[in-house]
Motif scaffolding. Sequence first.
Motif, PDB file in Angstrom:
ATOM      1  N   PHE A  36       0.822  -1.215   0.000  1.00 18.66           N
ATOM      2  CA  PHE A  36       0.000   0.000   0.000  1.00 18.66           C
ATOM      3  C   PHE A  36       0.852   1.260   0.000  1.00 18.66           C
ATOM      4  N   ALA A  68       2.068   1.662  -3.505  1.00 23.75           N
ATOM      5  CA  ALA A  68       0.981   2.082  -4.374  1.00 23.75           C
ATOM      6  C   ALA A  68       0.717   3.573  -4.243  1.00 23.75           C
ATOM      7  N   GLN A  69       0.941   4.125  -3.042  1.00 24.25           N
ATOM      8  CA  GLN A  69       0.733   5.551  -2.849  1.00 24.25           C
ATOM      9  C   GLN A  69       1.916   6.367  -3.356  1.00 24.25           C
ATOM     10  N   ASP A 100       0.551   1.321  -8.667  1.00 20.23           N
ATOM     11  CA  ASP A 100      -0.818   1.041  -8.266  1.00 20.23           C
ATOM     12  C   ASP A 100      -1.650   0.651  -9.474  1.00 20.23           C
TER      13      ASP A 100
END
Lengths: 282, 282
Positions: free
Chosen positions: A135, A138-139, A145
């Motif tokens: 995560f 992905a950010q 992402d």
Amino acid sequence: MGNIVRLNRAQRQFKSAACCAEATGHQSSMCDLLQLMGADVGDDPLATSVLVPIRILHAGDTLFHAGFAAAAIYFVRSGTFKIFQTADDGYEQVLGFAGRAEVLGFDALCMGQYPTAAVALEHASVFVVLVQDIFALAQRIPVFDRVLHLAVSRALTRRGDLADAMAAVAAEVRLARFLVQLSQRAAACGQSPCRFHLRMSRRDIASHLGVAHETVSRSFSALARWGLVRVDDREVEITDMVGIKSLTCSTRRPVDQPVAQGPRQTYVRHAVNKPMTHAVAG
Amino acid sequence: MGNIVRLNRAQRQFKSAACCAEATGHQSSMCDLLQLMGADVGDDPLATSVLVPIRILHAGDTLFHAGFAAAAIYFVRSGTFKIFQTADDGYEQVLGFAGRAEVLGFDALCMGQYPTAAVALEHASVFVVLVQDIFALAQRIPVFDRVLHLAVSRALTRRGDLADAMAAVAAEVRLARFLVQLSQRAAACGQSPCRFHLRMSRRDIASHLGVAHETVSRSFSALARWGLVRVDDREVEITDMVGIKSLTCSTRRPVDQPVAQGPRQTYVRHAVNKPMTHAVAG
DNA sequence: CGTGATCTTGAAGGGGGTCAACTGGAGTGG
DNA sequence: CCACTCCAGTTGACCCCCTTCAAGATCACG
């Protein structure tokens, strides 16, 4: 079926020293991963600075076991994998075969452990992304992402194909659909859609299609007899692409009004045999 | 099977004016969506400010067709959906049934169009997230990204269950597995794991399990005769949870060394009949 | 050469696909 | 209200295809 855990041969055959060899893994960059997945990543300094481990596997090596804690997801860099789940009695249900640019182990995210296992069917390598990093990455790297979402979407589609193959009544149709899927997948990778080497055993195919492995053998023989394919052990050549694709259309009792043309071609099984023997004769 | 497009009755039955009724949709907030999906969203001002459309459907309404351009993905807020793909000859292959908090249409992302279709089996409502907004939202609202990944991971697992159900040789075992899946899913939603109302027709179940719908009927009767369930049309009650779960363990030829205990219980089919008649007798 | 694996083919038996007939419920129209 | 239609669901009968067991061929390995 007896599609039992039989890694012995593969392990012996390829002399893999360690079963779960994390061995000889080196590092690569997120940039390489993104390129593998088909993303256009100019020269993003962030992507090039993030390092991603690579894991090398030999044929028969297990990438992850079913039931183990979800440690990482993987992106196939090379090689082929068998995805399966093992029943209590040891029966292996093969859910699919994954190749280059496919994501593995993502279904473990929602439950904290892998519901399926993945085994390399040949020498292979994967990018490793730890679950705890997903995560955040992905950010920080939006294109990652995006790539991940697309890969998972493809994995979802793949599992739909599984049902497609298993849905056919006749075993020959199931095998034909499987071969056409392999063919189209090979074509998408720029390889020959007509000739390919099967990485998986008859047992694996049988489990994937939901039939006995003897039936797979017989179906291969039938397809060859009908002139649709040429088979030599795991070497397969599709000699009549049109014919085999028309065969894949046979599902179940087609429609309420069958066709109303010709001699009542209502049964699927008949449609399997009749046209084929004709094709051989013609 | 004749699992043909038969919306006529449902449409008539529920008097849905428009087939693809976008009708009577109102707006909600991203915050509600996140809460639906089980995320802990304090009072994120961003999440509350982002509006998300809601679409209402009646039984028989199509959420999206197979082959149509991928416009949006959906999060089920209430109701049940049937996910399926239609073959050239009109045969519907049911891939699964989706309920509350599940994501629909995500498999369309990777190819630009929906590979499957989704139809509401009862009055239902969904959150609508346009495909063109997905990635931006995922970046602006990290929790949404996480929620989406988890939902897709669950969808991937679901499609693995599909293979599980279709893999069994005996039709009764397939049905038993399906019922156990429904039971566990109901329990996860806080509903009774023993009593539930089937939203789908026998035909849909048949397609899902890869058998003829007559066989589904017969299997229901068999399960009832064995005292495992009580069936009244679409009302099902599992009366012997232990028994039905032990039945689901029957796969194919179990292991090379069967069990070597008792009178050679090698065949699955025998295991299906023998113990059950005993159970009835006992 | 023995062992163990995969793959193939044969034979036998049974399970399920297919067709058919029946019931019951819902909607339709007289 | 009642015939009529349509469809979901159930059950019976037939018979083909697949599962299962078995045996043989081939190959790899020690």
